[in-house]
Design an enzyme around this catalytic site. Structure first.
Site, PDB file in Angstrom:
ATOM      1  N   SER A 185      38.494  33.565  51.801  1.00  0.00           N
ATOM      2  CA  SER A 185      38.774  34.651  52.734  1.00  0.00           C
ATOM      3  C   SER A 185      38.999  34.077  54.138  1.00  0.00           C
ATOM      4  CB  SER A 185      37.646  35.676  52.701  1.00  0.00           C
ATOM      5  OG  SER A 185      38.007  36.841  53.386  1.00  0.00           O
ATOM      6  N   ASP A 271      43.586  42.495  45.305  1.00  0.00           N
ATOM      7  CA  ASP A 271      42.904  42.267  46.580  1.00  0.00           C
ATOM      8  C   ASP A 271      43.462  43.201  47.645  1.00  0.00           C
ATOM      9  OD1 ASP A 271      41.657  41.293  48.850  1.00  0.00           O
ATOM     10  OD2 ASP A 271      41.977  39.193  48.339  1.00  0.00           O
ATOM     11  N   HIS A 308      39.252  41.047  45.897  1.00  0.00           N
ATOM     12  CA  HIS A 308      38.951  39.995  46.867  1.00  0.00           C
ATOM     13  C   HIS A 308      37.953  38.978  46.315  1.00  0.00           C
ATOM     14  CE1 HIS A 308      39.282  38.346  50.831  1.00  0.00           C
ATOM     15  NE2 HIS A 308      38.000  38.477  51.098  1.00  0.00           N
TER      16      HIS A 308
END
Length: 335
Positions: A185, A271, A308
């Site tokens: 991320s 995501d 995610h």
């Protein structure tokens, strides 16, 4: 979130033109030159952890502006030989936590440096590095100083991340010729930035990378952190031009284009935090501006039914095996 509106075939071809400022390279040369003029290590002291198979140290190094940045350095106990190092960058709103929270890389036999995120701790994890530089902007880290690239929080965080590579090379028991950067991320976006700014890394591993194809990401992603930029612009309607200009200096696609190290990517097609197209934008342009006779090797792993979180433990196992093949190709081919 449903699958990406782009098919996998479309994603594999997605290569947007990024608004890259003419002085992008000079901006980062000047920024890093100012930081690297200072000695990197400030303090290194043993940290008791009750983990008998690992040794840990509490490290402070000089980051952007000479600011003290905290990190954990952990390695297998009782190993005297210099080890390849993994520098890890944490996600948005996370700090370095406690030294026993992230053990995958040292347990796998690497020297591991986990960098704290300046000023971000408290949302999802503990940390103890301040960000003392104030500037006009919104209330969230992604909007701190967003009206001017020189004031922007990510100019400081990315500089810290480059200095973390210098710091790990100065620590005892590290093979400085074999340094890898890793992140998920926000950490994945920061790892890509470092890959574009440091030309002698062994590898980069990035999953669900933030900070990529940012104009498009802000347009299509509602959750934080991209949604925080949209919410800032919803109030500061006259700031849009300044915001896009600032973001153009930290876009991961521009850094990825300049990268030279082998790269391993992971993306979940559901995501909604870091939309799949934005990670593919970095992957598809990775190394294209590096001016190498042979483009750097790159590998993508896609998880069609994940968001995610991506491939989680399955993906970590793939990372471990891939990095071993990069650093120890003869051993990997024999096994």
């Amino acid at each position: 979130m449903p699958h990406s509106p782009l098919s996998l075939d479309d994603l594999q071809q997605y290569s947007p033109t990024i608004d890259e400022p003419d002085d992008f390279d000079q901006f980062w040369r000047d920024t890093l030159a100012e930081a690297t003029a200072r000695p990197v290590l400030v303090d290194v002291r043993p940290e008791p952890t009750d983990l008998r198979l690992l040794d840990s140290w509490d490290v402070t190094f000089a980051g952007f502006g000479g600011d003290p940045v905290r990190a954990w350095y952990t390695r297998p106990a009782g190993v005297a030989d210099p080890l390849p190092a993994v520098v890890e960058y944490a996600g948005y709103g996370r700090g370095r936590g406690l030294p026993h929270e992230r053990l995958t890389w040292p347990v796998a036999g690497y020297a591991h440096l986990l960098m704290d995120n300046r000023g971000q701790a408290g949302q999802h994890g503990a940390g103890d590095t301040a960000d003392p530089h104030g500037a006009p902007g919104g209330p969230w880290p992604v909007t701190w100083g967003i009206l001017d690239p020189r004031d922007y929080h990510y100019r400081r965080l990315i500089t810290d991340a480059v200095r973390a590579v210098e710091a790990v090379r100065a620590l005892p028991g590290v093979d400085g010729d074999r340094v890898t950067v890793v992140g998920n991320s926000q950490g994945g976006g920061v790892a890509l930035a470092v890959a574009g700014l440091v030309d002698d890394l062994s590898a980069v591993l990035t999953t669900a990378p933030f900070l990529c194809d940012m104009r498009r990401a802000v347009q299509v992603s509602d959750p934080a952190p991209y949604g925080e930029i949209a919410r800032y612009l919803a109030v500061h309607r006259d700031a849009e031009e300044a915001v896009w200009r600032t973001l153009s200096y930290v876009d991961g696609v521009s850094f990825a284009r300049r990268a030279t190290a082998p790269a391993h990517f992971g993306i979940g097609l559901r995501d909604s935090v870091c939309p799949p197209r934005t990670g593919f934008a970095a992957y598809n342009q990775y190394g294209t501006a590096a001016r190498l006779s042979v483009p750097p090797a790159r590998e993508m792993h896609v998880y069609p039914f994940n968001g995610h979180e991506g491939g989680e433990a399955v993906h970590v196992r793939r990372q471990l095996r891939w990095l071993d093949s990069v650093l120890h190709p003869a051993y990997a081919s024999a096994n």
